[in-house]
Design a protein around this motif. Structure first.
Motif, short mmCIF file in Angstrom:
data_model
loop_
_atom_site.label_atom_id
_atom_site.label_comp_id
_atom_site.label_asym_id
_atom_site.label_seq_id
_atom_site.Cartn_x
_atom_site.Cartn_y
_atom_site.Cartn_z
N LYS A 326 0.83 -1.19 0.00
CA LYS A 326 0.00 0.00 0.00
C LYS A 326 0.88 1.25 0.00
CE LYS A 326 -3.87 -2.19 2.44
NZ LYS A 326 -4.71 -2.18 3.66
N PHE A 327 0.31 2.35 -0.45
CA PHE A 327 1.03 3.61 -0.40
C PHE A 327 1.51 3.89 1.03
CE2 PHE A 327 -1.77 5.05 -4.13
CZ PHE A 327 -0.79 4.74 -5.06
N GLY A 328 2.76 4.29 1.15
CA GLY A 328 3.33 4.61 2.45
C GLY A 328 4.04 3.46 3.12
N GLU A 329 4.03 2.26 2.51
CA GLU A 329 4.61 1.08 3.16
C GLU A 329 5.97 0.67 2.60
OE1 GLU A 329 1.80 -2.09 3.08
OE2 GLU A 329 0.48 -1.17 4.57
N ALA A 330 6.46 1.37 1.59
CA ALA A 330 7.69 0.93 0.93
C ALA A 330 8.87 0.91 1.89
CB ALA A 330 8.01 1.82 -0.27
N GLN A 331 8.91 1.88 2.81
CA GLN A 331 10.04 1.97 3.73
C GLN A 331 9.75 1.33 5.08
OE1 GLN A 331 12.92 2.79 2.83
NE2 GLN A 331 12.57 3.84 0.90
N GLN A 332 8.79 0.40 5.10
CA GLN A 332 8.45 -0.31 6.33
C GLN A 332 8.54 -1.83 6.12
OE1 GLN A 332 4.57 1.06 7.60
NE2 GLN A 332 5.13 3.20 7.31
N PRO A 333 9.69 -2.32 5.67
CA PRO A 333 9.80 -3.76 5.40
C PRO A 333 9.75 -4.58 6.68
CG PRO A 333 11.96 -2.74 5.27
CD PRO A 333 10.96 -1.61 5.42
N LYS A 334 9.22 -5.78 6.57
CA LYS A 334 9.25 -6.75 7.66
C LYS A 334 10.59 -7.49 7.61
CE LYS A 334 4.91 -5.80 8.56
NZ LYS A 334 4.55 -4.96 9.72
N LEU A 335 10.88 -8.23 8.66
CA LEU A 335 12.12 -8.99 8.69
C LEU A 335 12.21 -9.97 7.53
CD1 LEU A 335 12.34 -9.69 12.53
CD2 LEU A 335 14.04 -8.45 11.17
N TRP A 336 11.07 -10.45 7.06
CA TRP A 336 11.04 -11.45 6.00
C TRP A 336 10.86 -10.82 4.61
CZ3 TRP A 336 8.26 -11.45 10.51
CH2 TRP A 336 7.00 -10.84 10.47
N ASP A 337 10.91 -9.51 4.52
CA ASP A 337 10.88 -8.84 3.21
C ASP A 337 12.32 -8.66 2.73
OD1 ASP A 337 8.12 -8.59 3.16
OD2 ASP A 337 8.15 -6.66 4.19
N TYR A 338 12.80 -9.64 1.99
CA TYR A 338 14.22 -9.68 1.64
C TYR A 338 14.53 -8.84 0.41
CZ TYR A 338 14.43 -13.58 4.90
OH TYR A 338 14.36 -14.35 6.03
N ALA A 339 15.68 -8.19 0.45
CA ALA A 339 16.14 -7.40 -0.69
C ALA A 339 16.28 -8.31 -1.90
CB ALA A 339 17.47 -6.73 -0.37
N ASP A 340 15.83 -7.82 -3.05
CA ASP A 340 15.89 -8.54 -4.33
C ASP A 340 15.11 -9.86 -4.31
OD1 ASP A 340 17.63 -6.47 -4.74
OD2 ASP A 340 19.23 -7.66 -5.62
N GLY A 341 14.29 -10.06 -3.28
CA GLY A 341 13.50 -11.29 -3.20
C GLY A 341 14.31 -12.53 -2.91
N VAL A 342 15.55 -12.37 -2.47
CA VAL A 342 16.42 -13.51 -2.18
C VAL A 342 16.38 -13.78 -0.67
CG1 VAL A 342 18.78 -14.41 -2.24
CG2 VAL A 342 17.93 -12.97 -4.11
N ASP A 343 15.99 -14.98 -0.29
CA ASP A 343 15.82 -15.33 1.12
C ASP A 343 17.19 -15.48 1.79
OD1 ASP A 343 15.34 -16.63 3.58
OD2 ASP A 343 13.50 -17.51 2.82
N THR A 344 17.60 -14.42 2.46
CA THR A 344 18.92 -14.39 3.09
C THR A 344 19.05 -15.46 4.16
OG1 THR A 344 18.87 -11.99 2.75
CG2 THR A 344 20.62 -12.86 4.14
N MET A 345 18.02 -15.64 4.96
CA MET A 345 18.09 -16.62 6.04
C MET A 345 18.17 -18.05 5.51
SD MET A 345 18.34 -15.67 9.21
CE MET A 345 17.46 -16.80 10.28
N ALA A 346 17.45 -18.36 4.45
CA ALA A 346 17.54 -19.68 3.85
C ALA A 346 18.97 -19.94 3.36
CB ALA A 346 16.55 -19.82 2.70
N PHE A 347 19.57 -18.94 2.76
CA PHE A 347 20.96 -19.03 2.31
C PHE A 347 21.89 -19.31 3.49
CE2 PHE A 347 24.92 -16.51 1.88
CZ PHE A 347 25.54 -17.22 0.85
N LEU A 348 21.72 -18.55 4.57
CA LEU A 348 22.63 -18.63 5.72
C LEU A 348 22.45 -19.91 6.51
CD1 LEU A 348 22.30 -14.93 6.88
CD2 LEU A 348 24.39 -16.00 6.02
N THR A 349 21.25 -20.43 6.59
CA THR A 349 21.02 -21.65 7.37
C THR A 349 21.33 -22.91 6.59
OG1 THR A 349 18.66 -21.56 6.75
CG2 THR A 349 19.28 -20.60 8.87
#
Length: 351
Positions: A326-349
Motif C-alpha cells: 500500500k502507499f506509504g509502506e515501501a520503507q516499512q519492510p518486515k524482517l522477512w521482506d528480503y532485498a531482491d526477493g532472495v531469502d537471506t536466512m535460507a541461504f545462511l542456514t
C-alpha cells in the motif's frame, strides 16, 4: 551461543533503540543507557557531518524502523520459518552499501541470528552507527564479541553477501563467484496510480518517494499513471508535507543541476519547485527526479511489471490486480521482506 540468547540480545537492542525517535526513556535498559545513551544520541546528531544525506530526521527514522523489527513477536515469527540448529558457524563476509543509514543492518542481523559469524566491511558513507550498535550488542551479551568483526578488506571468509551497483556486482561476481554468495545489484521501486486515488493516499506515497531523499532501493523512482492523468492531484497531495526537502543543500543541488540539464536538452518536464517529473521508460531516476509513464490497460501493465521483476524492488499501489504494497509502506519492510526477493536466512542456514 543458543538461538534463544541471540534473539534475546536483539530484543534488548531493539528496546534500547526504540528510545531515540520519541525521546522516551525505558528504565528496563537502564544499564545500557548509563553507558551508551548519550554517546549514541550524539552519534546520531553527528551523522550529517559524516554524510550530508544523513540528516537527523532520517537517521532516527532508520533506527526506529529497526527497533520496530526487533520485537520478540517479530523475531520469533521470522526464525520459525527456518531450521536453525547448533552447527559449526561459518564466517560470512558482508559488503555493505551506504546509500541510507544502517542499510546493512538486516544482513548483519541475519548472519548473527542464523548462528554464523559476521565479517563486515561497511561503506565509508555509513561506517559509525553499526559499529556502535555492535558495541552495544556485545555489552548485552559478551559471547557476541567472537562473532562480530569489522574489516577494511574481506579475508578468511566462507560465504559472501555483497550489495552494490550493477558495475560493482560484476566485480563481486568475478571475485566471489567461487564462494556461496548473494550478490545484489541496482533495483528500483515503482508506484501505480489510478484516477481514483485520493489525496490522503497520494500523500502517503510521498513518504515512499522522499524518505531518505529517494536514495534507497525501496524508494519509488517511477510512477505509472493512467492516460490523461491530472498531475495536479499528485502535486497538491505532496506539496505541504514534502516541500521542505529542497532545503537540504545536497538535494537542492541535484534538483537545480538536473533541471538545467533537462532544459538545455529541450526535455519536457513537470515541476513543482522541489521535484521534477520526466516521461521516461527507465526505472532509475536521478535524485530530485521522478520518471513517469502512462498506461491504458491495467492487465497489460501488470504483465509488464511481472516481466521486469528482476529490476524492481517493490511496487506500491491501490490497484487490485497489481500485487503490491500500500502507499506509504515501501520503507516499512518486515524482517522477512528480503532485498531482491532472495531469502537471506535460507541461504545462511544452509551453508
Amino acid at each position: 551461543m543458543s538461538l534463544e540468547k541471540r534473539i534475546n540480545a536483539f530484543i534488548e537492542l531493539g528496546t534500547f533503540l526504540k528510545q531515540f525517535k520519541n525521546k522516551v526513556i525505558n528504565d528496563s535498559v537502564q544499564n545500557l543507557n548509563e553507558k551508551f545513551y548519550d554517546d549514541f544520541d550524539y552519534l546520531i546528531k553527528r551523522q550529517k557531518a559524516f554524510n550530508g544525506w544523513f540528516t537527523e530526521v532520517f537517521v532516527l527514522e532508520s533506527i526506529d524502523a529497526i527497533a520496530e523489527m526487533l520485537t520478540k513477536e517479530n523475531l520469533q515469527e521470522w526464525v520459525s520459518n527456518y531450521e536453525i540448529n547448533d552447527f559449526t558457524p561459518k564466517n560470512v563476509g558482508v559488503i555493505m552499501a551506504g546509500n541510507i543509514p544502517l542499510v546493512g543492518f538486516h544482513d548483519f542481523l541475519s548472519v548473527l541470528i542464523s548462528g554464523n559469524n559476521v565479517i563486515a566491511k561497511t561503506s565509508s558513507e555509513d561506517n559509525t552507527l553499526l559499529k556502535k550498535i555492535a558495541e552495544i550488542l556485545i555489552e548485552i551479551d559478551a559471547e557476541l564479541a567472537t562473532k562480530i568483526k569489522f574489516v577494511e578488506r574481506l579475508e578468511n571468509f566462507e560465504a559472501v553477501i555483497a550489495t552494490g551497483s550493477n558495475n560493482t556486482a560484476r566485480y563481486f561476481e568475478s571475485y566471489f563467484g567461487k564462494y556461496p554468495n548473494i550478490i545484489r545489484k541496482n533495483r528500483n521501486s515503482v508506484a501505480v496510480i489510478s484516477h481514483n486515488d485520493e489525496k490522503e493516499n497520494l500523500n502517503k506515497l510521498g513518504n515512499d518517494i522522499f524518505q531518505y531523499y529517494g536514495l534507497g532501493c525501496r524508494n519509488v523512482s517511477k510512477l505509472y499513471v493512467p492516460k490523461g492523468y491530472n498531475f495536479n492531484q499528485f502535486f497538491e497531495a505532496i506539496f505541504e508535507d514534502f516541500q521542505d526537502i529542497v532545503n537540504n543543500n545536497k538535494y537542492a543541488n541535484n534538483y537545480d543541476y538536473n533541471k538545467a540539464v533537462y532544459l538545455l536538452g529541450n526535455n519536457q518536464l513537470l515541476d513543482n519547485n522541489f521535484v521534477l517529473l520526466k516521461e521516461d521508460e527507465s526505472f532509475s531516476s536521478p535524485v530530485a527526479v521522478l520518471h513517469y509513464e502512462y498506461y491504458e490497460d491495467i492487465e497489460e501493465l501488470k504483465n509488464h511489471l511481472q516481466s521486469q521483476k528482476e529490476n524492481i524492488q517493490c511496487i506500491v499501489s491501490n490497484e487490485a490486480p497489481i500485487e503490491s504494497l500500500k502507499f506509504g509502506e515501501a520503507q516499512q519492510p518486515k524482517l522477512w521482506d528480503y532485498a531482491d526477493g532472495v531469502d537471506t536466512m535460507a541461504f545462511l542456514t544452509n551453508l
